[in-house]
Structure formats: C-alpha cells, structure tokens
Enzyme design. Sequence first.
Site, PDB file in Angstrom:
ATOM      1  N   HIS A 163      49.499  23.914 -20.663  1.00 43.24           N
ATOM      2  CA  HIS A 163      50.547  24.846 -20.268  1.00 43.24           C
ATOM      3  C   HIS A 163      50.756  24.612 -18.774  1.00 43.24           C
ATOM      4  CE1 HIS A 163      48.506  27.099 -23.560  1.00 43.24           C
ATOM      5  NE2 HIS A 163      49.704  27.543 -23.851  1.00 43.24           N
ATOM      6  N   ASP A 179      48.022  26.205 -16.846  1.00 47.63           N
ATOM      7  CA  ASP A 179      46.638  25.729 -16.998  1.00 47.63           C
ATOM      8  C   ASP A 179      46.325  24.813 -15.817  1.00 47.63           C
ATOM      9  OD1 ASP A 179      46.602  26.906 -19.496  1.00 47.63           O
ATOM     10  OD2 ASP A 179      46.989  25.029 -20.570  1.00 47.63           O
ATOM     11  N   MET A 233      51.819  15.956 -24.746  1.00 47.33           N
ATOM     12  CA  MET A 233      52.509  17.239 -24.961  1.00 47.33           C
ATOM     13  C   MET A 233      52.263  18.191 -23.792  1.00 47.33           C
ATOM     14  SD  MET A 233      51.865  20.633 -25.856  1.00 47.33           S
ATOM     15  CE  MET A 233      50.735  21.159 -27.141  1.00 47.33           C
ATOM     16  N   GLU A 254      56.399  26.511 -32.467  1.00 43.51           N
ATOM     17  CA  GLU A 254      55.126  26.794 -33.144  1.00 43.51           C
ATOM     18  C   GLU A 254      55.131  28.193 -33.754  1.00 43.51           C
ATOM     19  OE1 GLU A 254      51.696  26.034 -30.720  1.00 43.51           O
ATOM     20  OE2 GLU A 254      50.420  27.299 -31.956  1.00 43.51           O
ATOM     21  N   LYS A 280      53.812  31.581 -35.649  1.00 42.86           N
ATOM     22  CA  LYS A 280      52.579  32.374 -35.801  1.00 42.86           C
ATOM     23  C   LYS A 280      53.009  33.759 -36.273  1.00 42.86           C
ATOM     24  CE  LYS A 280      48.391  33.716 -33.287  1.00 42.86           C
ATOM     25  NZ  LYS A 280      47.682  33.756 -31.992  1.00 42.86           N
ATOM     26  N   GLU A 330      50.296  25.236 -37.106  1.00 38.89           N
ATOM     27  CA  GLU A 330      48.872  25.379 -36.772  1.00 38.89           C
ATOM     28  C   GLU A 330      48.124  25.906 -37.993  1.00 38.89           C
ATOM     29  OE1 GLU A 330      47.650  26.942 -32.954  1.00 38.89           O
ATOM     30  OE2 GLU A 330      46.191  28.260 -33.937  1.00 38.89           O
ATOM     31  N   HIS A 372      47.312  29.643 -37.910  1.00 32.79           N
ATOM     32  CA  HIS A 372      48.468  30.539 -38.017  1.00 32.79           C
ATOM     33  C   HIS A 372      48.908  30.685 -39.475  1.00 32.79           C
ATOM     34  CE1 HIS A 372      49.628  29.635 -33.544  1.00 32.79           C
ATOM     35  NE2 HIS A 372      48.393  30.101 -33.689  1.00 32.79           N
ATOM     36  N   ASP A 395      48.841  21.475 -34.602  1.00 32.36           N
ATOM     37  CA  ASP A 395      47.675  22.123 -34.000  1.00 32.36           C
ATOM     38  C   ASP A 395      46.592  22.260 -35.067  1.00 32.36           C
ATOM     39  OD1 ASP A 395      48.791  22.287 -31.517  1.00 32.36           O
ATOM     40  OD2 ASP A 395      49.017  24.479 -31.488  1.00 32.36           O
ATOM     41  N   ASP A 407      42.604  36.226 -34.665  1.00 35.08           N
ATOM     42  CA  ASP A 407      42.911  34.839 -34.301  1.00 35.08           C
ATOM     43  C   ASP A 407      41.652  34.142 -33.763  1.00 35.08           C
ATOM     44  OD1 ASP A 407      44.004  32.546 -33.297  1.00 35.08           O
ATOM     45  OD2 ASP A 407      45.207  33.535 -31.759  1.00 35.08           O
ATOM     46  N   ASP A 459      40.696  30.472 -33.853  1.00 36.56           N
ATOM     47  CA  ASP A 459      40.722  29.128 -33.244  1.00 36.56           C
ATOM     48  C   ASP A 459      39.396  28.391 -33.404  1.00 36.56           C
ATOM     49  OD1 ASP A 459      43.350  29.323 -32.400  1.00 36.56           O
ATOM     50  OD2 ASP A 459      42.810  30.137 -30.429  1.00 36.56           O
ATOM     51  N   ASP A 509      43.825  22.643 -31.267  1.00 37.90           N
ATOM     52  CA  ASP A 509      44.077  23.887 -30.544  1.00 37.90           C
ATOM     53  C   ASP A 509      43.015  24.875 -31.003  1.00 37.90           C
ATOM     54  OD1 ASP A 509      44.979  25.980 -29.113  1.00 37.90           O
ATOM     55  OD2 ASP A 509      46.849  26.276 -30.218  1.00 37.90           O
TER      56      ASP A 509
HETATM   57  C1  GCO Z   1      47.775  30.745 -29.924  1.00 40.10           C
HETATM   58  C2  GCO Z   1      48.647  29.512 -29.909  1.00 40.10           C
HETATM   59  C3  GCO Z   1      48.634  28.815 -28.583  1.00 40.10           C
HETATM   60  C4  GCO Z   1      49.696  27.760 -28.487  1.00 40.10           C
HETATM   61  C5  GCO Z   1      49.813  27.248 -27.106  1.00 40.10           C
HETATM   62  C6  GCO Z   1      50.825  26.144 -26.982  1.00 40.10           C
HETATM   63  O1  GCO Z   1      47.525  31.224 -31.020  1.00 40.10           O
HETATM   64  O2  GCO Z   1      47.374  31.236 -28.882  1.00 40.10           O
HETATM   65  O3  GCO Z   1      48.213  28.656 -30.918  1.00 40.10           O
HETATM   66  O4  GCO Z   1      47.372  28.276 -28.347  1.00 40.10           O
HETATM   67  O5  GCO Z   1      49.454  26.688 -29.347  1.00 40.10           O
HETATM   68  O6  GCO Z   1      50.170  28.293 -26.284  1.00 40.10           O
HETATM   69  O7  GCO Z   1      52.066  26.632 -26.808  1.00 40.10           O
HETATM   70 MN    MN Z   2      48.564  26.595 -31.261  1.00 39.00          MN
HETATM   71 MN    MN Z   3      46.876  29.673 -32.323  1.00 37.09          MN
END
Ligand code: GCO
Ligand code: MN
Ligand code: MN
Length: 378
Positions: free
Chosen positions: A58, A61, A92, A185, A187, A221, A224, A249, A259, A261, A291
């Site tokens: 980002h 970041d 990306m 993306e 979610k 993702e 998601h 992702d 969430d 990850d 991700d």
């Molecule tokens: C989440 C998202 C993020 C995005 C990232 C890229 O659930 O927080 O997956 O991680 O992928 O912000 O835009």
């Molecule tokens: Mn993501």
């Molecule tokens: Mn995510």
Amino acid sequence: MSMEAARKPQPSDRFTFGLWTVGNRGRDPFGDAVRPPLASTTVVERLSELGAYGVSLHDNDLVPIDATAGERDRIVREFQKALQDWNLRVPMVTVNLFYDPVFKDGALTSSVRSVRQYAVEKTKRAMDLGAELGAEIFVLWGGREGSEMDGARDARQGLAYYRESLNTLCEYVKTQRYAMRIALEPKPNEPRSDIYLPSVGSMLAFIQTLDDPEMVGVNPEVAHAKMAGLNPVHEVAQALDAGKLFHIDLNDQRIGRFDQDLRFGSDDLKGAFYLVKLLEDSHYLGPLHFDAHAYRTEDAEGVWDFAAGCMRTYLILKDKVRQFYEDTEIQSALAEWRAWCEQERPIHSREDREFWGQAGYRYERLDQLINELILGVR
Ligand code: GCO
Ligand code: MN
Ligand code: MN
C-alpha cells in the site's frame, strides 16, 4: 529435479507477499502489537532469500501518509535500491483507503464530496508510485466502502459514487500512459458491517457498467470467499471464466470466524489443493500473492516460518496436482466417469429417466482416492 528441490521456491514460481503481511505486528481489536516493526528493506532481503519473486505494498506501507515530497523520494530510492540488490519485483501496488479516520464512512463511495476527491487524489498518487516501481497491477480493496446502516446513503448512490471514482481513475491511468490494470478485491464485511460488491460475481457485473470495462478485473481472496460462506475455488473459476483474474490473494480462513488471514493451506488443505489445481490447470500467469500473516503467537522469526510455509505448501500441492494426473487409479476412475457421462442415451421415456436417475457416479471412490493422495499414502 529432486522432490526436495522442487519444493524450494524460485522467482519463476511468481510468489509475492505484501509488505503489510510479513510486516503485520499481530495487533487485533483486543490486543496490542506483539512484534517489532520491520523495515521495508529487511522484508525485501528476507523474501528474496526465501525465493519469492516480488513484494507488493500500500502507498502508506512504504511512505507515511504525512511524509514530505523529499522524504517520500528518499524512502522510494532506498527501497528501489534494496529491490535491485535483492532482485525482487513489485508486480502490484495498492492504496490505503481504510486506516485514516477520514475514511470512516467510505473513501471512493463517501457521501462527502471532499473525502471522495481526496480518496481519488490519494489513489492517483499511489498509482504514480506503482508506475515508478514497475507495478502492472493496481489493486483496489474497498474496506470502508459500505455501511452499518442504510438509512442515510442509499446503496445505489454508493455504487454510483464508486463508478464515478473508478472512471476517473481509469482515465488517469490512460492519460499517464501507465501500463497498469486495475483489480477490484471483493470482501463481504470487516471492517464495515457490509461492504458493497461482496463477491466476485457482484464485482464482475459492476465492472461491465464502467466506461472502460477492459481495464478492470478482480483480485479474489480465499478468506473473503469463505467469510461469505462461498467456495473460493468457484469464485476464482468465475473470474477465470470471465477473463478477469488479474491477481489473486492466497491465504486461509475458518468459516464463521473473524477475518483471520491464515497461512495458505493451514485450515483447509483440500480446498487449497483444488485451488492450486485450478490455477495450474488454467495456466494463470499472474502473481501468486499471499495476503496473510503469522499467528499472533509468533515472534520475528516465526514470521519467516509463516512465509516459507505459504510457498512450500503451494509447491507441495502443485506436485500433488502432477501426481493426480499421473495416478493410474485416479485417471481410470475419471475415464470411467467421463465415458459414463458421454453415453448416448437421450431421455424420452420413463425407463430412460430411471436409467440416468439410478446411476451411481462413484464420486465416493474418487474423492477417497484424492484424500489419500493429499494424505500422502498414494
Ligand atoms: C483485508 C484485505 C486487504 C487487501 C489489501 C490490498 O482483508 O484486509 O484483504 O489485505 O488485500 O488492502 O488492497
Ligand atoms: Mn486481500
Ligand atoms: Mn483480506
């Protein structure tokens, strides 16, 4: 190549990680950071050593939101030097439109014109950064584009703002002649109660309403899809079918949880196997982007166990896909099934209908063979 060598990630495997993923400090809504901050240049070095192809980011970041132009340029220069020294790409780049409180009721869909305009400008600057770093994909994840209540902004108005913002951004990419495609993306929720356009299908339909649908695709993702109770493999398949899988992702998630990850394949090995099979069968050539982040129980070293594990699991499953195609019993079970499906037996009478209705597809046998392949006993 030996089996073990095949499991060692190489840049040609196209594995990438976000700066925010390995850099995740383990903060959650109930507890503070458990790991120290990680310098972007250290991430580049460690990822390269592990055999990754690239790193994504980002805007914030890398460059703090309030950095001066001079600070920004210095940070970007140092980062570019590390990328060069460690031979890592940035395929990306994305923009943070969720962290700052200004975005609490949305960014590109905010009802406040000034916030929308600021979000569009911030995204343009992130696109400039992406172009400078050679990124060909620009991901947009609308974390704050949604609502807790629908009594004020009509969701149709939210979508109209989204469309207008995206049209402006696509126009910007074209006038700047950036070789960049946009990947939306989806979610379903978190951080908002409900996020607009929650699935691949919703995104695909929406993309067709944009001025230049060709430029825009999706970034599905795993987590998601699971949060929405959907099958990630089917989500990705729909994106592929539409020619819109611009990025992916990879991670994992337990259904019905916050969430998470999780490390790729850590919750659902079989789902991960089918996803790897789909990606390999389809000859998807984009980045294989993780991700995800390490468990909160991990210290700085555990982060690299996490990163290596994501890549290693992918490669092991890729090898299982090869075995799937070479396994004579699995292949003959599939051949029998195919021959069965292809029989010429039109349905004109009750007997014909019963013939097909009473048939056994033998999926139990095939599924057990696949389980045993994954379990390593074949
Ligand atoms: C989440 C998202 C993020 C995005 C990232 C890229 O659930 O927080 O997956 O991680 O992928 O912000 O835009
Ligand atoms: Mn993501
Ligand atoms: Mn995510």
